[in-house]
Design an enzyme around this catalytic site. Sequence first.
Site, PDB file in Angstrom:
ATOM      1  N   GLY A  12       0.783  -1.233   0.000  1.00 63.67           N
ATOM      2  CA  GLY A  12       0.000   0.000   0.000  1.00 63.67           C
ATOM      3  C   GLY A  12       0.814   1.283   0.000  1.00 63.67           C
ATOM      4  N   ASN A  14       1.718   3.156  -2.548  1.00 61.46           N
ATOM      5  CA  ASN A  14       1.092   4.158  -3.432  1.00 61.46           C
ATOM      6  C   ASN A  14      -0.143   4.762  -2.767  1.00 61.46           C
ATOM      7  OD1 ASN A  14       2.379   4.529  -6.214  1.00 61.46           O
ATOM      8  ND2 ASN A  14       2.463   2.304  -5.951  1.00 61.46           N
ATOM      9  N   ILE A  91      -7.574  -9.473 -11.572  1.00 64.58           N
ATOM     10  CA  ILE A  91      -8.105  -9.228 -12.916  1.00 64.58           C
ATOM     11  C   ILE A  91      -9.585  -8.911 -12.761  1.00 64.58           C
ATOM     12  CG2 ILE A  91      -8.643 -10.306 -15.132  1.00 64.58           C
ATOM     13  CD1 ILE A  91      -6.008 -11.902 -14.809  1.00 64.58           C
ATOM     14  N   LEU A  92     -10.019  -7.808 -13.361  1.00 66.67           N
ATOM     15  CA  LEU A  92     -11.382  -7.327 -13.146  1.00 66.67           C
ATOM     16  C   LEU A  92     -12.299  -7.781 -14.271  1.00 66.67           C
ATOM     17  CD1 LEU A  92     -10.303  -3.731 -12.164  1.00 66.67           C
ATOM     18  CD2 LEU A  92     -11.086  -5.532 -10.605  1.00 66.67           C
ATOM     19  N   HIS A 108       0.435   0.935 -13.245  1.00 65.69           N
ATOM     20  CA  HIS A 108       1.069  -0.296 -13.705  1.00 65.69           C
ATOM     21  C   HIS A 108       2.564  -0.032 -13.851  1.00 65.69           C
ATOM     22  CE1 HIS A 108       1.394  -4.194 -15.613  1.00 65.69           C
ATOM     23  NE2 HIS A 108       2.164  -3.638 -16.530  1.00 65.69           N
ATOM     24  N   THR A 140      -9.756   0.107 -18.615  1.00 66.38           N
ATOM     25  CA  THR A 140     -10.723  -0.394 -19.599  1.00 66.38           C
ATOM     26  C   THR A 140     -10.740  -1.923 -19.464  1.00 66.38           C
ATOM     27  OG1 THR A 140      -8.982  -0.479 -21.266  1.00 66.38           O
ATOM     28  CG2 THR A 140     -10.313   1.522 -21.204  1.00 66.38           C
ATOM     29  N   GLU A 142      -9.717  -4.276 -21.198  1.00 65.31           N
ATOM     30  CA  GLU A 142      -8.498  -4.987 -21.580  1.00 65.31           C
ATOM     31  C   GLU A 142      -7.437  -4.809 -20.499  1.00 65.31           C
ATOM     32  OE1 GLU A 142      -5.392  -5.328 -25.344  1.00 65.31           O
ATOM     33  OE2 GLU A 142      -7.027  -3.900 -25.428  1.00 65.31           O
ATOM     34  N   ASP A 144      -4.467  -4.022 -18.231  1.00 66.45           N
ATOM     35  CA  ASP A 144      -3.331  -3.098 -18.296  1.00 66.45           C
ATOM     36  C   ASP A 144      -3.305  -2.286 -19.591  1.00 66.45           C
ATOM     37  OD1 ASP A 144      -2.498  -3.914 -15.779  1.00 66.45           O
ATOM     38  OD2 ASP A 144      -1.291  -5.538 -16.578  1.00 66.45           O
ATOM     39  N   GLU A 173       6.698   6.241  -8.891  1.00 68.75           N
ATOM     40  CA  GLU A 173       5.263   5.971  -8.770  1.00 68.75           C
ATOM     41  C   GLU A 173       4.640   6.870  -7.709  1.00 68.75           C
ATOM     42  OE1 GLU A 173       3.984   1.866  -8.526  1.00 68.75           O
ATOM     43  OE2 GLU A 173       5.823   1.164  -9.471  1.00 68.75           O
TER      44      GLU A 173
HETATM   45  C1  GAR Z   1       3.375  -1.061  -7.456  1.00 69.96           C
HETATM   46  O1  GAR Z   1       4.681  -1.145  -7.980  1.00 69.96           O
HETATM   47  C2  GAR Z   1       2.355  -1.030  -8.575  1.00 69.96           C
HETATM   48  O2  GAR Z   1       2.807  -0.338  -9.712  1.00 69.96           O
HETATM   49  C3  GAR Z   1       2.175  -2.489  -8.873  1.00 69.96           C
HETATM   50  O3  GAR Z   1       2.212  -3.124  -7.620  1.00 69.96           O
HETATM   51  C4  GAR Z   1       3.016  -2.351  -6.726  1.00 69.96           C
HETATM   52  C5  GAR Z   1       2.199  -2.086  -5.485  1.00 69.96           C
HETATM   53  O4  GAR Z   1       2.973  -1.474  -4.496  1.00 69.96           O
HETATM   54  N1  GAR Z   1       0.948  -2.747  -9.552  1.00 69.96           N
HETATM   55  C6  GAR Z   1       0.795  -3.732 -10.440  1.00 69.96           C
HETATM   56  O5  GAR Z   1       1.676  -4.511 -10.723  1.00 69.96           O
HETATM   57  C7  GAR Z   1      -0.581  -3.808 -11.077  1.00 69.96           C
HETATM   58  N2  GAR Z   1      -0.549  -4.572 -12.280  1.00 69.96           N
HETATM   59  P1  GAR Z   1       2.283  -0.736  -3.272  1.00 69.96           P
HETATM   60  O6  GAR Z   1       1.283  -1.746  -2.690  1.00 69.96           O
HETATM   61  O7  GAR Z   1       3.387  -0.448  -2.331  1.00 69.96           O
HETATM   62  O8  GAR Z   1       1.596   0.478  -3.802  1.00 69.96           O
END
Ligand code: GAR
Length: 221
Positions: A12, A14, A91-92, A108, A140, A142, A144, A173
């Site tokens: 978590g 981000n 996956i949604l 992503h 969307t 599809e 990613d 990020e």
């Molecule tokens: C992040 O690097 C994010 O970009 C990735 O998971 C990590 C989560 O980190 N997301 C994906 O791979 C989605 N396809 P966090 O839980 O510390 O934010």
Amino acid sequence: MKKIVILISGRGSNMEAIVRACAGGWPARVAAVLSNRPDAAGLQFAQQQGIATGVVDHRQFPDRASFDAAMAEAIDAHAPDLVVLAGFMRILTPAFVDRYAGRLLNIHPSLLPCFPGLNTHKQALDAGVKLHGATVHFVTPELDHGPIVIQAALDVLPSDTPESLAKRLLDCEHQIYPRAVRWFVEDRLQLQDGVVNVINPAEPQLLMAISAHTPAAGVKA
Ligand code: GAR
């Protein structure tokens, strides 16, 4: 005041970056942090911030459709203007994506449309790309894919491993996701023909990380 619901599956970080930035005077508040995993570490941070948390454990559901319906119910209880996927590793179904069309963001860890799916840093290294990055996009059906709000790019070093790339990229990020979410809650994102522009952008839709490459002494680039 807009309401944001954030979905996580793990650490978590981000989500944490968005929560901290939002507290700095955005016209929005994080109404809830929800997870499909009871042990998602990020839930603890959200609770400490006084944010409502919830778990909809995907293992309790026979299929994707019933899990997504239950998660949608938990989300809608907070009547959010925006749903933010922050390391939400599911996956949604198209029904879920359609329900939140235009108000569902994801981050992503690749420069989409390159390297959708898992293990993006290994994919980048295996492909030998010299530029890697992360993308915040509208979701969307599809996997990613979807209109790109902002990207962060960094150079790939010969010495890089999936772990070192992931670490450097995570700092990026944490800069681009709060910026994208703020643009959304300030009503500054314009989506036309699959392309996202920002109204009155004070900051660009691209973050270039400072190069981590250090040339050997006496060698000219
Ligand atoms: C992040 O690097 C994010 O970009 C990735 O998971 C990590 C989560 O980190 N997301 C994906 O791979 C989605 N396809 P966090 O839980 O510390 O934010």
